[in-house]
Motif scaffolding. Structure first.
Motif, PDB file in Angstrom:
ATOM      1  N   LEU A   1     -15.457   5.809   5.756  1.00 34.91           N
ATOM      2  CA  LEU A   1     -14.183   5.415   6.148  1.00 34.91           C
ATOM      3  C   LEU A   1     -12.719   5.317   5.980  1.00 34.91           C
ATOM      4  CD1 LEU A   1     -16.942   2.590   6.815  1.00 34.91           C
ATOM      5  CD2 LEU A   1     -16.778   3.695   8.291  1.00 34.91           C
ATOM      6  N   VAL A   2     -12.446   4.737   7.003  1.00 38.95           N
ATOM      7  CA  VAL A   2     -11.138   4.743   6.202  1.00 38.95           C
ATOM      8  C   VAL A   2     -10.155   3.344   5.757  1.00 38.95           C
ATOM      9  CG1 VAL A   2      -8.741   5.616   6.877  1.00 38.95           C
ATOM     10  CG2 VAL A   2     -10.331   7.287   7.573  1.00 38.95           C
TER      11      VAL A   2
ATOM     12  N   GLY B   1      -4.136   7.283  -0.622  1.00 33.11           N
ATOM     13  CA  GLY B   1      -5.744   7.672   0.822  1.00 33.11           C
ATOM     14  C   GLY B   1      -7.008   7.637  -0.602  1.00 33.11           C
TER      15      GLY B   1
ATOM     16  N   ILE C   1     -13.153   2.499  14.898  1.00 34.64           N
ATOM     17  CA  ILE C   1     -13.025   2.860  13.159  1.00 34.64           C
ATOM     18  C   ILE C   1     -14.176   2.580  12.317  1.00 34.64           C
ATOM     19  CG2 ILE C   1     -11.211   3.488  14.000  1.00 34.64           C
ATOM     20  CD1 ILE C   1      -9.468   2.476  11.544  1.00 34.64           C
TER      21      ILE C   1
ATOM     22  N   ILE D   1      -7.030  -4.785  10.625  1.00 35.28           N
ATOM     23  CA  ILE D   1      -7.395  -6.071  10.553  1.00 35.28           C
ATOM     24  C   ILE D   1      -5.445  -7.208  10.506  1.00 35.28           C
ATOM     25  CG2 ILE D   1      -8.871  -7.648   9.149  1.00 35.28           C
ATOM     26  CD1 ILE D   1      -9.986  -5.312   8.735  1.00 35.28           C
ATOM     27  N   ARG D   2      -4.824  -6.359   9.226  1.00 35.12           N
ATOM     28  CA  ARG D   2      -3.572  -7.520   8.748  1.00 35.12           C
ATOM     29  C   ARG D   2      -3.317  -7.462   9.993  1.00 35.12           C
ATOM     30  NH1 ARG D   2      -2.217  -5.068   4.135  1.00 35.12           N
ATOM     31  NH2 ARG D   2      -1.990  -3.892   5.538  1.00 35.12           N
ATOM     32  N   ASN D   3      -2.988  -7.052  10.896  1.00 34.40           N
ATOM     33  CA  ASN D   3      -2.217  -7.165  12.183  1.00 34.40           C
ATOM     34  C   ASN D   3      -3.532  -7.482  13.652  1.00 34.40           C
ATOM     35  OD1 ASN D   3      -0.345  -6.881  11.688  1.00 34.40           O
ATOM     36  ND2 ASN D   3      -0.888  -4.255  12.194  1.00 34.40           N
TER      37      ASN D   3
ATOM     38  N   ARG E   1      -0.514   4.073   0.622  1.00 32.25           N
ATOM     39  CA  ARG E   1      -1.131   5.456   1.724  1.00 32.25           C
ATOM     40  C   ARG E   1      -1.855   6.312   0.374  1.00 32.25           C
ATOM     41  NH1 ARG E   1      -0.992   6.655   6.310  1.00 32.25           N
ATOM     42  NH2 ARG E   1       0.093   8.355   5.822  1.00 32.25           N
TER      43      ARG E   1
ATOM     44  N   VAL F   1      -7.993   2.440   4.104  1.00 27.93           N
ATOM     45  CA  VAL F   1      -6.907   1.786   4.850  1.00 27.93           C
ATOM     46  C   VAL F   1      -6.667   1.317   5.742  1.00 27.93           C
ATOM     47  CG1 VAL F   1      -6.057   4.368   4.691  1.00 27.93           C
ATOM     48  CG2 VAL F   1      -3.668   2.609   4.038  1.00 27.93           C
ATOM     49  N   GLU F   2      -6.962   2.422   6.642  1.00 26.97           N
ATOM     50  CA  GLU F   2      -6.423   2.118   8.345  1.00 26.97           C
ATOM     51  C   GLU F   2      -7.160   0.895   8.269  1.00 26.97           C
ATOM     52  OE1 GLU F   2      -7.638   5.216  10.846  1.00 26.97           O
ATOM     53  OE2 GLU F   2      -6.285   4.453  12.390  1.00 26.97           O
TER      54      GLU F   2
ATOM     55  N   CYS G   1       0.865  -0.825  -0.247  1.00 25.12           N
ATOM     56  CA  CYS G   1       0.460  -0.138   0.526  1.00 25.12           C
ATOM     57  C   CYS G   1       0.645   1.421   0.403  1.00 25.12           C
ATOM     58  CB  CYS G   1      -0.661  -0.235   1.392  1.00 25.12           C
ATOM     59  SG  CYS G   1      -1.522   1.596   1.625  1.00 25.12           S
TER      60      CYS G   1
ATOM     61  N   VAL H   1     -10.105   6.346   0.618  1.00 22.09           N
ATOM     62  CA  VAL H   1     -10.451   6.898   1.712  1.00 22.09           C
ATOM     63  C   VAL H   1     -11.172   8.368   1.260  1.00 22.09           C
ATOM     64  CG1 VAL H   1     -10.413   8.301   3.302  1.00 22.09           C
ATOM     65  CG2 VAL H   1      -9.079   7.121   3.003  1.00 22.09           C
TER      66      VAL H   1
ATOM     67  N   TYR I   1     -10.495  -8.254   3.242  1.00 25.47           N
ATOM     68  CA  TYR I   1      -9.857  -8.157   4.930  1.00 25.47           C
ATOM     69  C   TYR I   1     -11.376  -8.094   5.260  1.00 25.47           C
ATOM     70  CZ  TYR I   1      -5.001  -7.948   3.751  1.00 25.47           C
ATOM     71  OH  TYR I   1      -3.098  -7.633   3.873  1.00 25.47           O
TER      72      TYR I   1
END
Lengths: 359, 487, 223, 178, 199
Positions: B383-384, B373, B403, B392-394, B371, B386-387, B369, B376, B427
């Motif tokens: 929503l965001v 944006g 969020i 979720i990846r973590n 970023r 990317v964040e 990624c 977004v 995801y």
């Protein structure tokens, strides 16, 4: 017929890609770059090549060392772009080793130590520039007056190799201060800005680059065109450039009106010190800027404000690079606190009250 | 009519021209039909027939269970040959109880409920009952039982029935064709629904890329003063319920509320047509219009398909697969689901069957990624992505939920636009499923705790009772000893 | 309970090194490592303070009650630091001129206190002394390495002015490896301290990884 | 000089006294964390965490000697709650994702001895003496005690298979194919 | 108060007392040495601008305080030989690129510069720090100069029309230093009589 299913939707995708984005940015930089090379002659071309090739080579090396695919990742064009932007921020006749050290800081330290593309906190090109600016202040603040290719003052290719790769000292007679550096020096010996600005390059000269300055500073007009091209192509949005330049212009204008002897006017702030390059190409770096539009406005305002403060009050005459790095550090915080308003919710994230906008 | 802007959204390549000029054709009754007992949101229906039964067209095969459910009817006459677990039309490929009906080719109607002669003089309850027993669900793809949705007027003061003819998904033209060819039926169904809901006004929203449909509808509605046709901008996901409501009325539905809470109920145009059939003719939902399209289909078509028809038959009817296909999708390419097995049947929610080539899918390996944006700025829900994806990846699912993960409507815009080809929606789907699973675990853990405590208390009571009994026995025996001594 | 001497020494020098394993005492590390000589000087002073305070704490470890142990430890460290400060000023004045500013920093260095808490308060006198001493030597080594790298990159020299610290006999240590005025100044400026310390941490982990050790993530406490 | 030394000593005495008083009046009784952690555990004392019972596990957790992921019946939800309370991050590698399981009685082998019935902490096993027992899957919390108790090895833990209601997409990249 | 409290108090008190005494004793022992060292330091730095050959006194202790042009106190160290003042040294301050540059200026009785040394500065390393004697010999070129042998208008950097080189890349630092020395010589001229009065 049974079909393996490995992925949920959507099952169509826009014809975009990272390399397409990078290519567009490079295309936007091309006219300004060619103009600059013409303006500063062979040494500038060599400096540009050395910087870009160093970045690409180091990217390949880092990828190889971290056991990641070299070819496909290089193809995304991000290393070329970093090198290109780095070159744009260097003095046109910077020696090869300054360029190389800058590339090491940019690619190895700022980018790959953080995990490669997309992971870096700080803008790699600006990290490279700051590292060499702090380390080699002499080389990084020695600018030459423009001497277009073919003109009398423009060195030939052989001489140019000497200038960039050898130790031939640059002639003092060729060197000159950048516009902001000049004003600052004069101010330090007690000459008010209102007076020194008359002898500094005028706005037309600043826009067209017929004065000494870094690569990206001396082609303000073409850089501006490139930036507008990127906005038109929707590669970047207007938020960051407008916030950066608007803040800088406003602060310059207001304070210059209050005390013209101490502060430079807004128009001068805009056209000098690679403001336009910074606003359109550096501050808008995807990876290190906030993702939300409102966050981008705050970020741009921060860069404009810090740039003005550094230029006006701090030791270095040019402040854009420092301002960008400082705001890079704040990007995660901005992203955390400034999010777009979610559909059906207030800014705080609570569901909207029921009768809002109803009846 | 004044329109309101909606935030974000994308402009995918629509490719509707593949089928938009293809009139709806009826599929010949297939020899065998597979009817899963759950083709709707809510509880599965329970079978009311057994293997070997002869059934007639329109006869109920499975009855809805509970409030949110819908019955299943026989799309044609024939014999029930099997009731068994078969691969469901679901990306998991897991089995579901399915009634297998062998058609006798005679297509004999069962005795249908009497038509409701003048529905506008009937109560809401009568209409709702008819819609419910006809097995009608939202045909836009959500498959929510329509009868339940028609009851929203009970609690809310509704102003507008918003008929969704946006059809913002690429490729799909089934609603477009329905509006062009059955405009009168749609308008009539809509008016019946508005009556049932108690909504004084009907607004039919059609994306501007379907001018013929809008024209046909306008003509059909010309005599109805309370029916308005509005063209809405071509912008995906305009057809999302809340977004369409906002675009047409300017009202933003608060999170965790329904559009009904702001006075609007949204139904699909095809649902309106089905309700027209149910109310005016007593016909249950037996078939639906399906767009079979994509460059992987030899002859793309809009087909009126009996429910339960295997997708194989559909593809065969369209000349078969053309060359190498990359993805086979049920529904639209944005929000549709992959088809695991072409033996699975068309169900009430199947709006399209798409055979997509590699070029159309444009799938590439995920890159890091950058970023940028874009996700977004295009997220129609603010929503965001990317964040959320990074969290979720973590495995920080709770943080992702905090969020706005649950506000995501899985419209797919972010995945579509991502220059790094990050499967963002995947995801989110994973995280939503995982959070549900965790929630189940949590409930189970609480249940376990309660059970353990209950058991311990019971054992303690038993032990106490034993001790008491022993004490009593001892006391008694002592007493008797004393007595003995006395004696 | 008694830890073997070998383990104590290995811990102090490498495994549990104050700077590159435990990330303690980062403030003096950043401040003085602009040259190898400075690192060496402060390292030696710190080692002296640590050895002496460990010895004292171990000696009194059964007398000091739990409730007042922290003030007593700090008192001991502060006193030892002041002692070193005074003695150096009086009798090793050249060295003091280089390091004077940093010697009081030893009090605020959390490495001595950490070792008193973690080791000297529990173990016998001899072992505590060795622990303090070798933790100090480990600290010195780390400072010298970081200082040398910063000095080399930033200034082109190694152990410049070592003679001022150690006496004229040590002029031989002063090496100039790069021509004057070619250094990357960034290295001896504050950011360079962070960059080089980071690189040294990476190097330690890579060596440990190559040796097949499991990497422990240290909680980053720094003062 | 004398004043300085005396002052330092006096300060020492005063602060020492203050600390002594503080130690008396501000003493924390027992560890409240332990009780809180124990309340989060299922309480079935199954021992799969490697400790004797839930209380011992909670104590070890509070002291940082146990992994929050060790509670098998609690599953991922409990592990996350514990980790959150302890302020530690739940390392994915801590948790061996074996997937949920449920006890299953092989009716051919069951002799109706009631031993498993008596062991089950949640009354998930139904049956009477000399009758074949069965497990109520919804109530079974997979502690595995019945498996150990069974004299004829008639009980085994079987994985709970996903159903249409419980299935969800895998994490992207978790498997190349489904 | 309980017994335990008294125990804590006495332990901490005892340690404080003990270490207090140790430190006090050490301080006593080192006090004279330290004073001596500091004196030596000052002498050594003064000796760079007041060569030992020209005096037989200790300039560190032979000081007078005079007011400079701005009315601020300046400590003047005097070198005397046989009761005659042979030279004076005092601190001058110039404005550099990054802040004040403090220098020590030594002048002989005729107003000729004996030496100039930088005490503190914040100039850019590698650029402005060439004014330090250990980074270059630039600062030595002032030795022997005076208003008598160099006209006042030449006390400027070349860029401003004077006779002093700026070094490449830096103009402001040399300009600040030259200016400070010029002012320092003015100060000498103005206070000459008081400075040279035999102590």
């Amino acid at each position: 017929m049974r079909i393996a299913v490995d992925k949920s939707g959507p099952f169509t995708h826009a014809p975009t890609s990272v390399s397409r984005t990078m290519t567009l940015v490079l295309a936007a930089l091309l006219p300004a770059t060619l103009y600059d090379i013409w303006l500063f002659g062979w040494p500038a071309a060599l400096m540009f090549l050395v910087t870009v090739l160093s970045c690409v080579g180091l990217e390949a090396l880092c990828l190889y060392l971290s056991k990641r695919p070299v070819g496909p990742t290089l193809a995304d064009g991000s290393a070329v772009l970093t090198g290109w932007l780095l070159a744009m921020s260097m003095p046109p006749w910077a020696p090869w080793w300054v360029c190389f050290v800058a590339a090491v800081f940019a690619i190895c330290l700022a980018k790959h130590a953080f995990g490669g593309l997309g992971q870096n906190v700080f803008n790699p090109a600006m990290v490279g520039r700051i590292a060499v600016l702090v380390s080699f202040p002499l080389q990084m603040t020695t600018f030459v007056r423009p001497a277009p290719l073919g003109s009398a003052g423009s060195p030939g290719l052989i001489d140019s190799i000497g200038i960039i790769f050898g130790h031939s000292p640059m002639l003092d007679s060729l060197s000159a201060a950048s516009a902001l550096g000049y004003i600052k020096t004069e101010l330090s010996r007690g000459i008010p800005v209102s007076q020194s600005i008359l002898t500094a390059p005028d706005l037309t000269s600043l826009a067209l680059g017929t004065h000494a300055g870094s690569f990206g500073e001396t082609s303000a007009f073409l850089i501006l065109l490139g930036g507008l091209f990127l906005i038109a192509k929707r590669v970047i949005s207007w938020h960051i450039p407008v916030a950066v330049m608007g803040t800088l212009f406003l602060l310059g204008t207001v304070f210059s009106a209050i005390n013209p002897d101490r502060f430079t006017p807004g128009t001068f702030q805009l056209l000098s010190g690679a403001t336009i390059l910074g606003a359109f190409f550096i501050a808008t770096d995807y990876v290190t800027s906030p993702v939300s539009k409102s966050g981008q406005l705050v970020y741009g305002f921060g860069i404009g404000f810090l740039t003005w403060v550094i230029r006006t009050f701090a030791g270095y005459p040019e402040g854009m690079a420092f301002a960008v790095l400082l705001m890079n550090a704040l990007t995660p915080i901005i992203d955390h606190h400034i999010r777009p308003r979610a559909f059906g919710r207030t800014r705080k994230g609570e569901p909207l009250p029921l009768n809002r906008g109803n009846k | 009519m004044k329109l309101f802007p909606i935030k974000g959204g994308i402009h995918p390549e629509y490719r509707k021209e593949l089928t938009s000029e293809k009139p709806i054709v009826a599929l010949p009754i297939p020899s065998v039909l597979y009817l899963p007992v759950q083709q709707h949101m809510g509880a599965a229906a329970s079978t009311v027939v057994k293997v070997g039964d002869q059934v007639l067209k329109g006869q109920m095969l499975a009855r809805g269970q509970g409030v949110v459910s819908a019955p299943v009817h026989a799309p044609t006459s024939g014999t029930i040959v099997e009731i068994a677990e078969r691969t469901a039309p679901h990306p998991s490929g897991l089995p579901m109880l399915t009634i297998v009906l062998e058609a006798d080719g005679k297509d004999r109607w069962a005795e249908l409920p009497a038509p409701i002669a003048d529905p506008f003089t009937q109560t809401t309850q009568v209409i709702r009952a008819r819609v419910g027993e006809s097995g009608i669900v939202g045909l836009g793809g959500a498959t929510f039982p329509s009868a339940v949705k028609l009851g929203l007027g009970d609690k809310n003061k509704l102003e507008i029935l918003l008929l969704n003819g946006a059809e913002c998904e690429p490729y799909l033209t089934c609603d477009d064709r329905v509006m062009r060819e059955y405009a009168d039926e749609v308008i009539d169904g809509a008016r019946i629904m508005a009556h049932a809901l108690g909504a004084p006004q009907v607004v039919i929203a059609i994306e501007d890329n379907k001018p013929q449909a809008a024209e046909a509808m306008r003509k059909a509605a010309s005599a109805q003063p309370n029916v308005t046709i509005v063209g809405v901008p071509v912008q995906y996901p305009m057809g999302a319920e809340r977004h369409l409501t906002q675009a047409v009325t300017g009202r933003e539905t608060p999170a965790r509320k329904l559009t009904a809470d702001v006075g609007v109920v949204v139904h699909n145009v095809a649902t309106a047509r089905a309700i027209h059939h149910a109310v005016r003719f007593g016909r249950p939902l037996l078939s639906r219009v399906v767009t079979v399209s994509g460059h992987g289909i030899k002859e793309p078509k809009n087909i009126e398909v009996p429910l339960g028809t295997p997708i194989n038959d559909l593809i065969g009817f369209c000349g078969g697969i053309n060359g190498k296909i990359k993805r086979l999708v049920s529904g639209g390419p944005m929000m549709g689901q992959p088809i695991v097995d072409t033996a699975v049947p068309v169900v009430k929610g199947t709006s399209g069957v798409l055979a997509l080539t590699g070029d159309e899918v444009n799938e590439r390996p995920t890159q890091p990624c950058i970023r940028c944006g874009t996700c977004v700025s295009i997220c129609p829900c603010g929503l965001v992505p990317v964040e959320m994806a990074a969290l979720i990846r973590n495995e920080r699912l709770e943080d992702a939920a905090a969020i706005g993960l649950q506000d995501c409507v899985s419209c797919g815009s972010c995945s579509y636009i991502c220059p790094s080809y990050v499967p963002l929606v995947h995801y989110f789907n994973y995280a939503k499923g995982r959070l549900n699973a965790l929630d189940r675990e949590r409930r189970k853990s609480e249940q376990t705790k309660a059970l353990v405590e209950a058991r311990n208390a019971r054992l303690e009571r038993i032990a106490q009772a034993k001790r008491d009994a022993a004490a009593r026995a001892k006391a008694q025996s002592q007493n008797s000893d004393v007595n003995k001594a006395d004696a | 309970m008694a830890t073997p001497y070998k383990t104590i020494i290995k811990d102090g020098l490498w495994e549990n090194n104050g700077v590159i394993a435990m990330l303690l005492g980062m403030c003096p590390t950043m401040a003085v490592t602009t040259s190898a000589t400075n690192g060496l000087g402060l390292g030696i002073a710190t080692a002296l303070v640590m050895a002496a305070s460990s010895l004292l704490v171990a000696l009194f470890r059964n007398t000091i009650t739990q409730e007042v142990r922290i003030p007593v430890f700090i008192l001991i460290i502060a006193s030892m630091t002041t002692l070193v400060d005074l003695c150096m000023n009086a009798w090793m004045h050249e060295m003091y001129k280089v390091l004077g500013l940093f010697i009081p920093l030893i009090v605020s260095n959390c490495l001595p206190l950490a070792r008193l808490e973690a080791f000297a308060a529990k173990e016998p006198v001899g072992r505590s002394f060795v622990d303090g001493l070798f933790m100090g030597i480990g600290f010195t080594l780390a400072l010298v390495v970081i200082g040398a790298i910063r000095e080399l990159i930033g200034n082109g020299t190694i152990f410049a002015d070592a003679a001022l610290l150690l006496g004229p006999a040590f002029h031989f240590m002063e090496l100039r490896l790069l021509p004057a005025d070619t250094g990357v100044l960034l290295a001896i400026l504050p950011p360079g301290g962070f960059l080089v310390t980071g690189l040294v941490l990476v190097a330690k982990r890579m060596i440990d990884l190559a040796a097949g050790k499991e990497i422990r993530m240290a909680g980053a406490h720094s003062v | 000089m004398l004043i300085a030394v005396g002052g330092l000593a006096a300060m020492g005495v005063t602060l020492g006294a203050l600390l002594g008083v503080a130690a008396r009046y501000l003493a924390v009784e027992a560890d409240p964390l332990e009780a809180e952690l124990q309340a989060m555990l299922p309480g079935s004392q199954c021992g799969q965490c490697g400790f004797v019972g839930c209380q011992q596990f909670a104590a070890a957790l509070a002291e940082g000697h146990a992994s929050p992921a060790a509670c098998i019946p609690g599953g991922h939800a409990t592990a996350e709650a514990l980790a959150k309370r302890l302020g530690v991050s739940l390392d994915a590698s801590d948790h061996v994702e074996t997937g949920p399981t449920v006890a299953f009685v092989n009716e051919d082998l069951c002799i109706g001895c009631l031993r498993c019935f008596n062991e089950c902490g949640t009354d998930a096993i139904v049956g009477a003496a000399k009758q074949v027992h069965t497990v109520i899957a919804d109530v079974c919390h997979a502690c595995g005690k019945c498996v150990k108790a069974c004299p004829t090895e008639a009980i085994e833990m079987r994985p709970v298979l996903p159903t249409l209601a419980t299935w969800h997409w895998d994490k992207p990249g978790a498997h190349s194919t489904h | 108060m309980s017994r335990a409290t008294w125990i804590h108090a006495s332990i901490l008190g005892a340690f404080c007392l003990g270490f207090g005494i140790v430190l006090a004793v050490t301080d006593q022992q080192t006090n004279d040495d330290i004073k001596q060292r500091i004196l030596e330091d000052k002498e050594r730095s003064l000796s760079q601008v007041l060569p030992t050959a020209i005096h037989d006194n200790s300039p560190v202790t032979d000081t007078i305080i005079l007011k400079d042009a701005k009315g601020e106190d300046v400590t003047v160290y005097r070198a005397t030989k046989g009761g005659q003042v042979t030279g004076v040294a005092y601190t001058i301050v110039g404005t550099g690129y990054a802040g004040p540059i403090r220098l020590m200026l030594g002048v002989d009785a005729e107003g000729k510069i004996l030496g100039v040394r930088v005490i503190t500065h914040k100039e850019t390393p590698g650029l402005g720090d060439k004014i330090q004697v250990d980074k270059g010999d630039w600062i030595l070129r002032f030795n022997g100069l005076s208003f008598a042998n160099t006209p006042l208008e030449k006390w400027k950097v070349k860029k401003d029309g004077g006779q002093f080189d700026q070094f490449s890349g830096a103009t402001i630092t040399p300009r600040g230093v030259v200016g400070a020395i010029r002012e320092g010589l003015h100060f000498f001229d103005a206070q000459k009589s008081k400075m040279l009065e035999a102590g």
